[in-house]
Structure formats: structure tokens, C-alpha cells
Design a protein around this motif. Structure first.
Motif, PDB file in Angstrom:
ATOM      1  N   LYS A 217       0.824  -1.207   0.000  1.00  0.00           N
ATOM      2  CA  LYS A 217       0.000   0.000   0.000  1.00  0.00           C
ATOM      3  C   LYS A 217       0.856   1.254   0.000  1.00  0.00           C
ATOM      4  O   LYS A 217       0.488   2.278  -0.574  1.00  0.00           O
ATOM      5  CB  LYS A 217      -0.929  -0.010   1.223  1.00  0.00           C
ATOM      6  CG  LYS A 217      -2.072  -1.000   1.125  1.00  0.00           C
ATOM      7  CD  LYS A 217      -2.982  -0.897   2.340  1.00  0.00           C
ATOM      8  CE  LYS A 217      -4.161  -1.856   2.216  1.00  0.00           C
ATOM      9  NZ  LYS A 217      -5.066  -1.772   3.401  1.00  0.00           N
ATOM     10  N   VAL A 218       2.003   1.184   0.651  1.00  0.00           N
ATOM     11  CA  VAL A 218       2.909   2.333   0.738  1.00  0.00           C
ATOM     12  C   VAL A 218       3.757   2.454  -0.524  1.00  0.00           C
ATOM     13  O   VAL A 218       4.139   3.569  -0.925  1.00  0.00           O
ATOM     14  CB  VAL A 218       3.822   2.182   1.978  1.00  0.00           C
ATOM     15  CG1 VAL A 218       4.854   3.294   2.044  1.00  0.00           C
ATOM     16  CG2 VAL A 218       2.985   2.167   3.242  1.00  0.00           C
ATOM     17  N   ALA A 219       4.036   1.332  -1.181  1.00  0.00           N
ATOM     18  CA  ALA A 219       4.977   1.323  -2.310  1.00  0.00           C
ATOM     19  C   ALA A 219       4.581   2.273  -3.437  1.00  0.00           C
ATOM     20  O   ALA A 219       5.445   2.997  -3.956  1.00  0.00           O
ATOM     21  CB  ALA A 219       5.123  -0.099  -2.839  1.00  0.00           C
ATOM     22  N   PRO A 220       3.311   2.328  -3.900  1.00  0.00           N
ATOM     23  CA  PRO A 220       2.972   3.257  -4.996  1.00  0.00           C
ATOM     24  C   PRO A 220       3.282   4.716  -4.655  1.00  0.00           C
ATOM     25  O   PRO A 220       3.768   5.469  -5.515  1.00  0.00           O
ATOM     26  CB  PRO A 220       1.473   3.034  -5.193  1.00  0.00           C
ATOM     27  CG  PRO A 220       1.215   1.653  -4.689  1.00  0.00           C
ATOM     28  CD  PRO A 220       2.151   1.488  -3.540  1.00  0.00           C
ATOM     29  N   ALA A 221       2.998   5.087  -3.412  1.00  0.00           N
ATOM     30  CA  ALA A 221       3.270   6.468  -3.012  1.00  0.00           C
ATOM     31  C   ALA A 221       4.770   6.754  -3.025  1.00  0.00           C
ATOM     32  O   ALA A 221       5.212   7.829  -3.451  1.00  0.00           O
ATOM     33  CB  ALA A 221       2.689   6.726  -1.627  1.00  0.00           C
ATOM     34  N   ILE A 222       5.558   5.754  -2.574  1.00  0.00           N
ATOM     35  CA  ILE A 222       7.015   5.936  -2.573  1.00  0.00           C
ATOM     36  C   ILE A 222       7.541   6.003  -4.009  1.00  0.00           C
ATOM     37  O   ILE A 222       8.404   6.830  -4.330  1.00  0.00           O
ATOM     38  CB  ILE A 222       7.686   4.784  -1.803  1.00  0.00           C
ATOM     39  CG1 ILE A 222       7.263   4.828  -0.324  1.00  0.00           C
ATOM     40  CG2 ILE A 222       9.199   4.856  -1.929  1.00  0.00           C
ATOM     41  CD1 ILE A 222       7.778   3.674   0.483  1.00  0.00           C
ATOM     42  N   TYR A 223       7.002   5.163  -4.878  1.00  0.00           N
ATOM     43  CA  TYR A 223       7.414   5.158  -6.282  1.00  0.00           C
ATOM     44  C   TYR A 223       7.088   6.499  -6.939  1.00  0.00           C
ATOM     45  O   TYR A 223       7.915   7.094  -7.654  1.00  0.00           O
ATOM     46  CB  TYR A 223       6.708   4.010  -7.013  1.00  0.00           C
ATOM     47  CG  TYR A 223       7.009   3.926  -8.495  1.00  0.00           C
ATOM     48  CD1 TYR A 223       8.257   3.510  -8.950  1.00  0.00           C
ATOM     49  CD2 TYR A 223       6.040   4.256  -9.437  1.00  0.00           C
ATOM     50  CE1 TYR A 223       8.530   3.421 -10.296  1.00  0.00           C
ATOM     51  CE2 TYR A 223       6.306   4.176 -10.792  1.00  0.00           C
ATOM     52  CZ  TYR A 223       7.550   3.753 -11.221  1.00  0.00           C
ATOM     53  OH  TYR A 223       7.819   3.666 -12.558  1.00  0.00           O
ATOM     54  N   ASN A 224       5.891   6.979  -6.694  1.00  0.00           N
ATOM     55  CA  ASN A 224       5.452   8.256  -7.248  1.00  0.00           C
ATOM     56  C   ASN A 224       6.351   9.399  -6.747  1.00  0.00           C
ATOM     57  O   ASN A 224       6.767  10.272  -7.516  1.00  0.00           O
ATOM     58  CB  ASN A 224       3.997   8.500  -6.856  1.00  0.00           C
ATOM     59  CG  ASN A 224       3.407   9.700  -7.571  1.00  0.00           C
ATOM     60  OD1 ASN A 224       3.510   9.831  -8.790  1.00  0.00           O
ATOM     61  ND2 ASN A 224       2.781  10.589  -6.807  1.00  0.00           N
ATOM     62  N   TRP A 225       6.650   9.375  -5.452  1.00  0.00           N
ATOM     63  CA  TRP A 225       7.495  10.412  -4.874  1.00  0.00           C
ATOM     64  C   TRP A 225       8.907  10.369  -5.462  1.00  0.00           C
ATOM     65  O   TRP A 225       9.497  11.409  -5.748  1.00  0.00           O
ATOM     66  CB  TRP A 225       7.561  10.234  -3.360  1.00  0.00           C
ATOM     67  CG  TRP A 225       8.591  11.120  -2.716  1.00  0.00           C
ATOM     68  CD1 TRP A 225       8.450  12.422  -2.349  1.00  0.00           C
ATOM     69  CD2 TRP A 225       9.941  10.745  -2.407  1.00  0.00           C
ATOM     70  NE1 TRP A 225       9.624  12.899  -1.825  1.00  0.00           N
ATOM     71  CE2 TRP A 225      10.563  11.894  -1.848  1.00  0.00           C
ATOM     72  CE3 TRP A 225      10.684   9.577  -2.549  1.00  0.00           C
ATOM     73  CZ2 TRP A 225      11.881  11.893  -1.425  1.00  0.00           C
ATOM     74  CZ3 TRP A 225      11.997   9.573  -2.131  1.00  0.00           C
ATOM     75  CH2 TRP A 225      12.589  10.719  -1.571  1.00  0.00           C
ATOM     76  N   ARG A 226       9.411   9.159  -5.676  1.00  0.00           N
ATOM     77  CA  ARG A 226      10.776   9.025  -6.189  1.00  0.00           C
ATOM     78  C   ARG A 226      10.895   9.636  -7.583  1.00  0.00           C
ATOM     79  O   ARG A 226      11.863  10.355  -7.883  1.00  0.00           O
ATOM     80  CB  ARG A 226      11.167   7.544  -6.223  1.00  0.00           C
ATOM     81  CG  ARG A 226      12.542   7.313  -6.822  1.00  0.00           C
ATOM     82  CD  ARG A 226      12.887   5.842  -6.865  1.00  0.00           C
ATOM     83  NE  ARG A 226      14.130   5.640  -7.574  1.00  0.00           N
ATOM     84  CZ  ARG A 226      15.336   5.818  -7.054  1.00  0.00           C
ATOM     85  NH1 ARG A 226      15.454   6.202  -5.797  1.00  0.00           N
ATOM     86  NH2 ARG A 226      16.433   5.625  -7.765  1.00  0.00           N
TER      87      ARG A 226
END
Length: 441
Positions: free
Chosen positions: A356-365
């Protein structure tokens, strides 16, 4: 085509750069969960029974047939009886054994920890104690056998140990008059009059019981003190051999006969795989669960003789029957799914919040690459609006060109290219501000 491939590889690189720590945590979770997974059950185990002519051996052969359907080979080994079966279990020569009730002395301290390394899968059936004797006088008490020649079974057998317990309780000491004979050999000696009595522990349908019931001059003792024996020896159950049940035409026995019975118990090593324990219990239910001469349907298997602690797997089986997986899946598949559940459930519990956290981290990166240039652009814009210096005009244009080149060279996934084009438009917007400032001077 090469551009598309390059863009795809770029997306994969960013995805891996974002998700590597998730894969690492999941791998650690999998490794930890694996430590708690039972190894796959063995495909071959051994059971210790009794003589080939005994009930234990015949039941074990039926178990072997049932287990073979599930890919498990059960090696059936004959023995002298319950005591030898116990020794084999303790020495890890076999994994399963039939043991007669009363063979293992009760633990005087119920709170003490059992360290025998053995567990009970429950009682399987009653084993009536038949005491046959010769003579004209009707005998109802074991004390009346004092001084007579009595067959009490072979050394190492359960019948011998139980017979000695009962005779000791009646103050009949061991001696030469106690003969080490059992089964049909004891029956033949009794028929020939070479012994006076014989202890037989067997089902009512056993050949030795049927032979002695019909032998002229041989009588069956009815235990007048059956309640007292049940109190003194809790592993014994008082049963009734009804009048005429053996022969309705000749009305034999001519009256109800009171007999005592321990139970036959299935004992396993405590390191026997739980899945195999469950499979053996299913086989025992199939073999022993029907109604019989002394038992009701569904009465066995059950935990009647508490000589050893009950296996946790047996406790679950008696409470709720076979597990959900073993009820609906083949044995091998149920074991595989059960092991996978133990390994994968903790991993999924860990992965769900991480994913659930991974998409947000990917988007932020990905966006952070663009936002860094936006920060420099905003700083330049503020410098133009608040601290414009005509002498630095060339420097301003150089910085704008560098930001435009950097925006053009951004390596970001195709799904985020709109950010790069928007950034370049904003660079041109600041360039227009610079042009106005230049015109004004």
C-alpha cells in the motif's frame, strides 16, 4: 522501438529502486516463517503390534491398507506384546504401537511433566479379560484359583502383566504354578487338563475365545467383584456377556457373565509428524468407529485410558474431527497447502501494508527528480523579481539554459513525461520574465 525498450527498462529500474527494500523485508519474513514450518511427513513409518494371530496385527494390516491409499507405507512388525511395543517406541525402533491399558503405571503426580517421549492417540476398543477354568465348582473370585496352575501369557505381553496385577491383588504370589502360555497354546493345555485356568485377553470373536467357550468341561468365570476391580484399577471397565449370546439354541452362557476389560490404546512417539497422527486417527475411526459387541457406534477412538498424555492432534480430532484441509483434499495436497499457509500468511501480512505504501514511494521518487529542478527554477525566478541585476544577464540566461537542458535530459517513466514537458514550459515562462526585465533596462 529502441526508445520504447529504453523507456521500459527505465520504468523497471525505478520500480526496483523503489521496491528492493520491500522484497528484502518479505524475504526476511519468509525466512523467519520457514523456521516454524513442520518438515514434510515421512512416507514410511512402522507400527509394533503383537503376534500374527492377534487382533493388534490384524488391525494394523487394515491401517496399512488405508494409509497406502494416501501414499504412506506402514510397516507392520510383530512382537511379544504391549511391553515390547513400549520398549520399541522408547528406543525409536517404531513410531506407533498398540498398548494394552494398565501396562503403563499411572503417574502419582498429575502435575509432573511426562518425559517418556510418548503420547496417546486414544483408546480403540475394549479387550475383555476372560478367565477360563476347569472343574465342577463354579468360581466367581480369583482367590479361588490359589494353588492352581494358571496360564498368564508370555513374558513381555500385556496379558501377563495384567494377570499378575490381578493375582497380586488377590494375594496369589508368583511361582511355578503360573505358566507362560497364551492364546491357542493355553487353550489346548486347558482342554487337555494340563493346566487349571487361563487368562485370555481378546475380542469375543477371537478364535481362542470361541474355542474355549465351546470346550466341554471348560467354564468362564463371572467376576462377582467387578465393581471393586473397577475402583481398584481405573483402567478396567466392567462389561456384561449376556445370557445366550454365544449360542442361542444351547443358551450359552446360561446366565449373564460379568467380565472386566482394559482398552487397547494407540501410542505414538511425540515427534511423529502431526499430519501423520491426523491420518492415523482417521484410519482408526474408520476401523474402530462402528458398533460392536461391547461398544456403541462412535464410542471409539476416545481418550479413556489416561496412561499417557493425549496428543494435541488427537485432542483436536476428538473435538472437531479431521482438519478442514484433510476433510476435502487428498492427504499430500492438504499437507502441502498447510505448510504453504504457515509460510505465506506471515509474508502476506507483512506485504499488504508495504504494498500500500509502495505506490506512493514510487510516485514520490519519480516526481522528486522534477521537483528538484523546480526548486532551482523557483529560486531563479525570485532572484529575477526581487534582485534583478542587468550585469548578471548572461548568467541568468546560462542558468535558464542549463535548467532547460536538465529538464530535457530527465530520465523518467513514460507515465510521468507530462511532468517534464510542464517543467520545460515553466522554464520558458521564466525566460519570458527575463526577456521583459531585459527590455525594461
Amino acid at each position: 522501438m529502441m526508445a520504447k525498450i529504453k523507456a521500459g527498462l527505465l520504468s523497471l529500474r525505478d520500480l526496483f529502486a523503489t521496491a528492493w527494500w520491500i522484497v528484502l523485508l518479505a524475504g526476511i519474513g519468509f525466512a523467519v516463517a520457514y523456521q516454524f514450518v513442520e518438515p514434510a511427513p515421512p512416507t514410511k513409518i512402522a507400527i509394533s503390534t503383537g503376534s500374527e494371530s492377534g487382533a493388534y496385527y490384524q488391525f494394523a494390516k487394515r491401517y496399512a491398507t488405508i494409509l497406502a491409499k494416501n501414499g504412506i507405507t506402514l510397516e507392520v512388525r510383530t512382537s511379544a506384546g504391549s511391553l515390547e511395543n513400549l520398549d520399541r517406541l522408547k528406543n525409536d525402533e517404531v513410531q506407533i504401537g498398540f498398548v494394552q491399558g494398565g501396562v503403563v503405571p499411572p503417574n502419582p503426580d498429575p502435575d509432573a511433566v511426562d518425559d517418556s517421549g510418548l503420547l496417546s492417540l486414544g483408546s480403540l476398543f475394549y479387550e475383555p479379560v476372560w478367565v477360563f477354568y476347569r472343574g465342577d465348582k463354579v468360581l466367581t473370585r480369583l482367590t479361588e484359583l490359589k494353588g492352581k496352575r494358571i496360564a498368564i501369557g508370555q513374558e513381555g505381553s500385556g496379558v501377563r502383566q495384567l494377570a499378575q496385577q490381578l493375582l497380586d491383588a488377590n494375594e496369589i504370589p508368583a511361582g511355578k504354578h503360573l505358566v507362560p502360555l497364551a492364546g491357542l497354546s493355553a487353550a489346548e493345555e486347558l482342554q487337555q487338563g494340563r493346566i487349571d485356568a487361563a487368562f485370555i485377553i481378546a475380542a469375543e470373536t477371537a478364535p481362542v475365545v470361541q474355542v474355549l467357550i465351546r470346550s466341554p468341561g471348560v467354564k468362564l468365570m463371572s467376576f462377582a467383584q467387578d465393581r471393586a476391580y473397577q475402583r481398584r484399577f481405573p483402567f478396567l471397565t466392567k462389561l456384561t456377556f449376556p445370557q445366550g449370546v454365544a449360542d442361542l439354541v444351547r443358551d450359552f452362557p446360561p446366565e449373564d457373565i460379568k467380565v472386566l476389560a482394559p482398552t487397547a490404546n494407540l501410542i505414538v512417539r511425540d515427534d511423529l509428524h502431526p499430519a501423520l497422527q491426523a491420518l492415523i486417527l482417521q484410519a482408526a475411526s474408520e476401523v474402530h468407529g462402528k458398533s460392536g459387541f461391547f461398544q456403541d457406534a462412535g464410542e471409539f477412538p476416545s481418550y479413556m485410558d489416561q496412561m499417557l498424555p493425549l496428543s494435541p492432534e488427537a485432542a483436536r480430532h476428538f473435538k472437531s474431527g479431521p482438519s478442514f484441509l484433510q476433510r476435502y483434499l487428498p492427504f499430500w495436497l492438504a499437507v502441502l497447502v498447510d505448510r504453504l499457509i504457515v509460510m505465506l500468511v506471515p509474508v502476506f501480512v507483512l506485504l499488504i501494508p508495504l504494498l500500500k505504501v509502495a505506490p506512493a514511494i514510487y510516485n514520490w521518487r519519480v516526481r522528486s527528480k522534477v521537483f528538484r529542478i523546480y526548486g532551482e527554477l523557483k529560486f531563479l525566478e525570485d532572484d529575477l523579481k526581487l534582485h534583478f541585476d542587468p550585469a548578471k544577464l548572461a548568467d541568468y540566461r546560462s542558468r535558464l539554459d542549463a535548467l532547460d537542458d536538465e529538464a530535457s535530459a530527465l530520465h523518467i517513466p513514460l507515465g510521468f513525461t507530462d511532468l517534464a514537458y510542464t517543467l520545460r514550459e515553466h522554464v520558458n515562462l521564466v525566460r519570458h520574465i527575463l526577456d521583459k526585465k531585459e527590455s525594461a533596462t
